[in-house]
Write a protein that holds these residues in place. Structure first.
Motif, short mmCIF file in Angstrom:
data_model
loop_
_atom_site.label_atom_id
_atom_site.label_comp_id
_atom_site.label_asym_id
_atom_site.label_seq_id
_atom_site.Cartn_x
_atom_site.Cartn_y
_atom_site.Cartn_z
N ALA A 43 -6.06 -6.80 0.57
CA ALA A 43 -6.94 -6.02 -0.31
C ALA A 43 -7.14 -6.76 -1.63
O ALA A 43 -8.27 -6.86 -2.15
CB ALA A 43 -6.35 -4.64 -0.56
N VAL A 55 -0.04 0.15 -1.87
CA VAL A 55 -0.31 1.03 -0.72
C VAL A 55 0.71 2.16 -0.77
O VAL A 55 1.91 1.92 -0.94
CB VAL A 55 -0.18 0.28 0.62
N THR A 96 -11.96 9.31 -2.37
CA THR A 96 -11.89 8.15 -3.26
C THR A 96 -11.96 8.64 -4.70
O THR A 96 -12.85 9.40 -5.06
CB THR A 96 -13.05 7.18 -2.98
N SER A 125 -8.59 4.60 -6.20
CA SER A 125 -7.65 4.99 -5.13
C SER A 125 -8.46 5.54 -3.97
O SER A 125 -9.28 6.45 -4.16
CB SER A 125 -6.66 6.04 -5.64
N LEU A 128 -6.50 6.75 3.10
CA LEU A 128 -6.46 6.01 4.37
C LEU A 128 -6.59 7.03 5.50
O LEU A 128 -5.60 7.65 5.91
CB LEU A 128 -5.15 5.23 4.49
N THR A 134 -5.07 12.08 6.73
CA THR A 134 -4.89 10.96 5.82
C THR A 134 -3.43 10.56 5.82
O THR A 134 -2.55 11.41 5.72
CB THR A 134 -5.32 11.35 4.39
N LEU A 138 -4.90 3.54 -0.66
CA LEU A 138 -4.97 2.16 -1.15
C LEU A 138 -5.37 2.25 -2.62
O LEU A 138 -6.36 2.89 -2.95
CB LEU A 138 -6.02 1.38 -0.35
N THR A 157 -13.89 1.06 0.66
CA THR A 157 -13.85 2.15 1.64
C THR A 157 -13.81 1.60 3.06
O THR A 157 -13.06 2.08 3.91
CB THR A 157 -15.06 3.08 1.46
N ALA A 160 -10.41 0.16 3.66
CA ALA A 160 -9.42 1.22 3.87
C ALA A 160 -9.49 1.76 5.30
O ALA A 160 -8.46 2.12 5.88
CB ALA A 160 -9.65 2.35 2.87
N ALA A 164 -6.28 1.59 7.55
CA ALA A 164 -5.66 2.83 8.03
C ALA A 164 -5.27 2.71 9.49
O ALA A 164 -4.20 3.16 9.91
CB ALA A 164 -6.62 4.01 7.82
#
Length: 244
Positions: A43, A55, A96, A125, A128, A134, A138, A157, A160, A164
């Motif tokens: 990332a 994370v 997000t 933020s 995930l 969820t 991240l 996004t 992520a 995930a």
């Protein structure tokens, strides 16, 4: 305390290469901890403006920092102590959450002020999501003057989403006991850091908890060692001295 220099941030790598690597993380191929660390590293390498990344994992309603790329992210993830913050809200809601200017944030004023003191100008933020749930978040921390724009948010996004699946694959392979142990280690790391802070505050009357944490973080950066190892060494030193 020193903060990352925006000029030191490497040019982002091709997102397609990062997505391809995440897609190749197969069930049981590597431990959960290794997957989380690689997700954080990728990332930081892929998303423009990310000076530091962490994370977080969500398990049974509890959120804990599972991996981070440097001391800056580790410091800001202390927001868990307050029981709320953008990282926790993103992890629990799957949304997000962005802070475009930490110097003027009404939604998370305490966290934003702490971030601004560390040289972080903006944050993002991202939850995930996996199969209508969820599993964590991240967290991206930026230190330059320009906040994360819409294109960066779209890229984050998408990243992520791939991350995930990779984390979920590793988590499925890991037993519930292993995942619980990972979370327990995170809590134990926080406990030893708190002990070390207390020792420094006792040694230096008038030193605040934040100043003690900053001193530990600086030692971590200067020695290029993990923060929890620095803290544990200090605690062991005091304990050995008390036994002599």
């Amino acid at each position: 305390m020193s903060t990352p220099d925006p000029g030191d941030i490497e040019p982002p790598r091709d997102p397609r290469a990062a997505f391809a690597e995440l897609s190749k993380i197969m069930l049981g191929e590597q431990p959960l901890s290794a997957t989380l660390e690689r997700v954080a590293q990728l990332a930081k390498q892929t998303i423009p403006g990310a000076a530091d990344v962490s994370v977080t994992l969500l398990q049974d309603g509890e959120v804990a920092s599972a991996a981070f790329t440097g001391p800056l992210a580790a410091q800001l993830d202390r927001q868990y102590e307050a029981g709320f913050g953008p990282c926790m809200d993103a992890a629990t809601s799957g949304t997000t959450i962005t802070i475009d200017d930490t110097a003027h944030s009404r939604r998370y004023p305490d966290f934003a002020r702490a971030a601004a003191r560390k040289g972080v100008r903006h944050t993002m933020s991202i939850g995930l999501p996996v199969q209508r749930q969820t599993i964590g978040a991240l967290n991206l921390y930026g230190t330059d003057d320009v906040p994360f724009d819409e294109a960066t948010q779209e890229l984050a996004t998408a990243f992520a989403s791939y991350a995930a699946v990779a984390v979920a694959n590793a988590g499925v392979y890991a037993s519930t006991a292993t995942l619980a142990a990972n979370l327990q280690r995170a809590l134990e790391s926080r406990a030893v850091i708190d002990q070390a802070k207390g020792i420094l505050m006792a040694r230096h009357p008038g030193m605040s908890a934040d100043a003690a944490f900053d001193l530990l973080s600086k030692q971590s950066q200067l020695s290029n060692r993990k923060l929890r190892d620095i803290a544990a060494e200090l605690v062991d030193e005091v304990q050995r001295g008390g036994q002599d």
